[in-house]
Design a protein around this motif. Structure first.
Motif, short mmCIF file in Angstrom:
data_model
loop_
_atom_site.label_atom_id
_atom_site.label_comp_id
_atom_site.label_asym_id
_atom_site.label_seq_id
_atom_site.Cartn_x
_atom_site.Cartn_y
_atom_site.Cartn_z
N LEU A 6 0.76 13.70 -46.22
CA LEU A 6 1.21 12.52 -46.96
C LEU A 6 -0.01 11.72 -47.37
CD1 LEU A 6 4.19 11.53 -44.64
CD2 LEU A 6 4.11 13.26 -46.45
N GLY A 7 -0.37 11.77 -48.65
CA GLY A 7 -1.53 11.06 -49.17
C GLY A 7 -2.51 12.01 -49.83
N ALA A 8 -2.95 11.66 -51.07
CA ALA A 8 -3.86 12.52 -51.83
C ALA A 8 -5.16 11.82 -52.14
CB ALA A 8 -3.18 13.00 -53.12
N GLY A 9 -5.59 10.93 -51.23
CA GLY A 9 -6.93 10.39 -51.33
C GLY A 9 -7.93 11.38 -50.74
N ASP A 30 2.11 12.56 -52.89
CA ASP A 30 1.46 11.30 -53.26
C ASP A 30 2.22 10.66 -54.42
OD1 ASP A 30 -1.45 9.95 -52.65
OD2 ASP A 30 -0.81 9.55 -54.71
N ARG A 31 2.22 9.34 -54.45
CA ARG A 31 2.96 8.63 -55.50
C ARG A 31 2.24 8.63 -56.85
NH1 ARG A 31 2.57 2.41 -53.26
NH2 ARG A 31 0.30 2.17 -53.34
N GLN A 32 0.94 8.88 -56.84
CA GLN A 32 0.18 8.89 -58.08
C GLN A 32 0.34 10.21 -58.82
OE1 GLN A 32 -1.17 6.31 -59.37
NE2 GLN A 32 -1.33 4.89 -57.67
N CYS A 33 -0.18 10.26 -60.06
CA CYS A 33 -0.02 11.47 -60.89
C CYS A 33 -1.09 12.51 -60.60
CB CYS A 33 -0.04 11.10 -62.37
SG CYS A 33 -1.60 10.36 -62.92
N LYS A 34 -2.12 12.15 -59.84
CA LYS A 34 -3.13 13.11 -59.41
C LYS A 34 -3.84 12.53 -58.19
CE LYS A 34 -5.80 13.45 -63.06
NZ LYS A 34 -7.01 13.70 -63.93
N SER A 35 -4.79 13.27 -57.65
CA SER A 35 -5.45 12.84 -56.42
C SER A 35 -6.53 11.79 -56.70
CB SER A 35 -6.09 14.05 -55.74
OG SER A 35 -7.06 14.63 -56.59
N GLY A 36 -6.87 11.05 -55.67
CA GLY A 36 -8.01 10.14 -55.71
C GLY A 36 -7.86 8.94 -56.60
N LEU A 37 -6.64 8.45 -56.81
CA LEU A 37 -6.44 7.35 -57.75
C LEU A 37 -6.24 5.99 -57.08
CD1 LEU A 37 -4.26 8.88 -60.62
CD2 LEU A 37 -6.75 8.71 -60.41
N GLU A 38 -6.32 5.93 -55.77
CA GLU A 38 -6.16 4.62 -55.12
C GLU A 38 -7.48 4.23 -54.44
OE1 GLU A 38 -2.53 3.41 -53.44
OE2 GLU A 38 -1.32 4.61 -54.82
N THR A 39 -7.55 4.22 -53.13
CA THR A 39 -8.75 3.71 -52.47
C THR A 39 -9.98 4.58 -52.71
OG1 THR A 39 -7.28 2.81 -50.78
CG2 THR A 39 -9.60 2.85 -50.25
N SER A 40 -9.77 5.85 -53.04
CA SER A 40 -10.90 6.74 -53.33
C SER A 40 -11.40 6.61 -54.77
CB SER A 40 -10.49 8.21 -53.08
OG SER A 40 -10.03 8.39 -51.77
N TYR A 41 -10.75 5.82 -55.58
CA TYR A 41 -11.00 5.82 -57.03
C TYR A 41 -12.41 5.35 -57.39
CZ TYR A 41 -10.32 5.03 -62.01
OH TYR A 41 -10.44 5.06 -63.37
N PHE A 203 -15.24 14.13 -56.28
CA PHE A 203 -15.17 15.09 -55.18
C PHE A 203 -13.71 15.40 -54.84
CE2 PHE A 203 -14.46 15.78 -50.66
CZ PHE A 203 -15.28 16.87 -50.39
N THR A 204 -12.91 14.36 -54.69
CA THR A 204 -11.50 14.52 -54.30
C THR A 204 -10.75 15.37 -55.31
OG1 THR A 204 -11.55 12.37 -53.18
CG2 THR A 204 -9.38 13.28 -53.71
N GLN A 205 -10.95 15.09 -56.59
CA GLN A 205 -10.22 15.82 -57.63
C GLN A 205 -10.73 17.26 -57.76
OE1 GLN A 205 -10.36 13.19 -61.05
NE2 GLN A 205 -8.85 11.81 -60.15
N ALA A 206 -12.05 17.44 -57.58
CA ALA A 206 -12.59 18.81 -57.61
C ALA A 206 -12.04 19.63 -56.43
CB ALA A 206 -14.11 18.77 -57.58
N CYS A 211 -8.00 23.40 -53.78
CA CYS A 211 -6.80 23.53 -52.93
C CYS A 211 -5.68 24.23 -53.70
CB CYS A 211 -6.32 22.15 -52.49
SG CYS A 211 -7.30 21.37 -51.19
N LYS A 212 -5.49 23.80 -54.94
CA LYS A 212 -4.42 24.41 -55.76
C LYS A 212 -4.68 25.90 -55.95
CE LYS A 212 -1.70 23.58 -59.91
NZ LYS A 212 -1.51 22.72 -61.12
N GLU A 213 -5.94 26.26 -56.22
CA GLU A 213 -6.29 27.67 -56.39
C GLU A 213 -6.00 28.45 -55.11
OE1 GLU A 213 -10.38 27.95 -57.52
OE2 GLU A 213 -10.11 26.77 -59.35
N ALA A 214 -6.13 27.77 -53.95
CA ALA A 214 -5.91 28.44 -52.66
C ALA A 214 -4.44 28.47 -52.26
CB ALA A 214 -6.74 27.75 -51.58
N GLY A 215 -3.57 27.88 -53.09
CA GLY A 215 -2.14 27.95 -52.81
C GLY A 215 -1.50 26.68 -52.29
N VAL A 216 -2.26 25.60 -52.18
CA VAL A 216 -1.68 24.32 -51.75
C VAL A 216 -0.76 23.80 -52.85
CG1 VAL A 216 -2.19 21.91 -51.15
CG2 VAL A 216 -3.64 23.77 -50.26
N ALA A 217 0.43 23.33 -52.48
CA ALA A 217 1.38 22.75 -53.42
C ALA A 217 1.20 21.24 -53.48
CB ALA A 217 2.81 23.09 -53.01
#
Length: 417
Positions: A6-9, A30-41, A203-206, A211-217
């Motif tokens: 739970l969380g995509a930071g 995560d509630r955002q449309c992609k990773s790293g868009l809140e405290t990691s932004y 870094f987070t988005q890369a 992760c996606k390439e490795a099969g993470v949903a």
């Protein structure tokens, strides 16, 4: 097993990576449309083992009292009718002893050193690019009292293996010529060669891509509302996506929702002493390459950090304990611009500053929650405060070991162990 993170930071995505490396099926929510868009932004950008002195230290109570009515103070406490804020504040005061500060430094240095090594290994393995620099971090002091106060914590860090060297103004300018205009004002400095800097969002988005390439949903645009539970077990996550309520089910769950972890935990009757410390940053284009810095800097008196991110300059810091509002306080924004322009007037286009604020999940001790909760299938990786970027990879690697039933390699006080 199937694990929902739970969380995509930066903490959530690194957790997902290390869990899938252990062979688990992982879903990130995560509630955002992609990773790293809140405290990691747009955080400060430092991977800083040397930034391990906790806010709670013997000098903190007097400073906080002095800053109470200064709207641009480095650490600003805005009293509210919020029992969780006051509970956090009282716990913070209880941590302000020399013994507890020394204990917390040990925790943060040990975790930080381990985490920095994990980051370096991960970068080499995956070839991640995120405007990183391996030029060290230089703390400079324009107030002699602040410099003297830093010597004790620096000594503790050196004893723990963090080579934070004490240097004079001449050596500081030799290491970073951009400080030449204020050489006469520098009372002293410290330098840690092994520390780094880089863009946490990149870094987070890369890494999310890997992760996606490795099969993470990924379940983006999905807001976590609560939990379906029975006795000591989580049965599912209650969520809202596209206006529809749904229940997401997995075998185990990891809570990595930053400051919002505390709110979700309370719905389970579980107390996490995490309170949002609103931090600010500015990002500006480099103006004069010769006047801009390449060594990441920390202005300890003003609690500001400076990172060079390619052709951009990031300056971040301060902490405002004022609830969950993410509204910009322009007095605090302008204070950062004013100080940065004073220190390095020709380095950046300070009049073009892009302002940002984020809620850093702070514990009173600055030590995060990592490990088991008292629910049999719920794990914690949250409460990293200003050091989420620094501690992310090590926290995630350690948590993956805990989920696998192994003792982590790092000597740290993990939750539930």
């Amino acid at each position: 097993m199937h694990i929902a993170v739970l969380g995509a930071g930066v903490v959530g995505i690194t957790t997902a990576w290390y869990l899938q490396k252990q062979g688990h099926q992982v879903t990130v929510v995560d509630r955002q449309c992609k990773s790293g868009l809140e405290t990691s932004y747009a955080n400060g950008g430092q991977v800083s083992v040397s930034h391990a002195e906790p806010w709670a230290n013997p000098s903190a109570p007097l400073k906080v009292a002095k800053w109470l009515f200064q709207p641009d103070a480095p650490l600003l406490f805005r009293p509210r009718l919020d029992p969780y804020q006051w509970r956090w504040a009282l716990s913070f005061l209880a941590q302000c002893t020399s013994a507890k500060a020394a204990h917390n430094i040990r925790q943060m240095v040990t975790l930080g050193t381990y985490s920095r090594g994990c980051l370096q290994d991960l970068r080499a393995e995956l070839g991640l690019e995120y405007d990183h620099l391996e030029r060290g971090i230089l703390h400079f002091y324009t107030n002699p009292v602040e410099f003297e106060a830093a010597l004790g914590p620096s000594r503790i860090m050196r004893d723990l293996g963090c080579d934070r060297q004490v240097i004079d103004a001449g050596r500081a300018v030799e290491l970073e010529p951009a400080l030449e205009p204020i050489r006469h004002r520098i009372a002293g400095a410290t330098y840690t060669l092994e520390d780094e800097s880089g863009d946490a969002r990149q870094f987070t988005q890369a890494l999310a891509g890997k992760c996606k390439e490795a099969g993470v949903a990924f379940e983006y645009g999905t807001e976590v509302l609560g939990f379906d539970r029975a006795s000591d077990r989580i049965l599912g996550v209650l969520a809202l996506k596209d206006g529809k309520h749904q229940t997401l089910r997995a075998d185990s769950y990891v809570l990595s929702l930053g400051s919002f972890s505390a709110i979700l935990a309370r719905k389970l009757g579980m107390f996490l002493n995490i309170y949002p410390a609103k931090g600010y940053s500015i990002t500006v284009p480099v103006k004069n390459e010769a006047a801009a810095f390449n060594v990441s800097l920390t202005d300890d008196e003003y609690k500001l950090v400076y990172s060079r991110l390619g052709d951009r300059i990031r300056v971040a810091g301060t902490a405002e304990l004022n609830g969950y509002s993410r509204d910009l306080n322009f007095k605090r924004c302008r204070a950062i611009v004013r100080r940065a322009a004073e220190i390095m007037p020709e380095a950046g286009y300070w009049d073009q500053a892009e302002f940002w604020t984020g809620l850093r999940p702070a514990t009173p001790s600055n030590v995060p929650y990592i490990g088991k909760s008292h629910f049999s299938n719920l794990y914690l990786n949250t409460g990293h405060g200003t050091l989420g970027w620094t501690h992310s990879c090590g926290s995630a690697a350690a948590l993956a070991d805990i989920v696998a039933g192994k003792r982590p390699e790092v000597d740290f006080t993990f939750s539930g162990l």
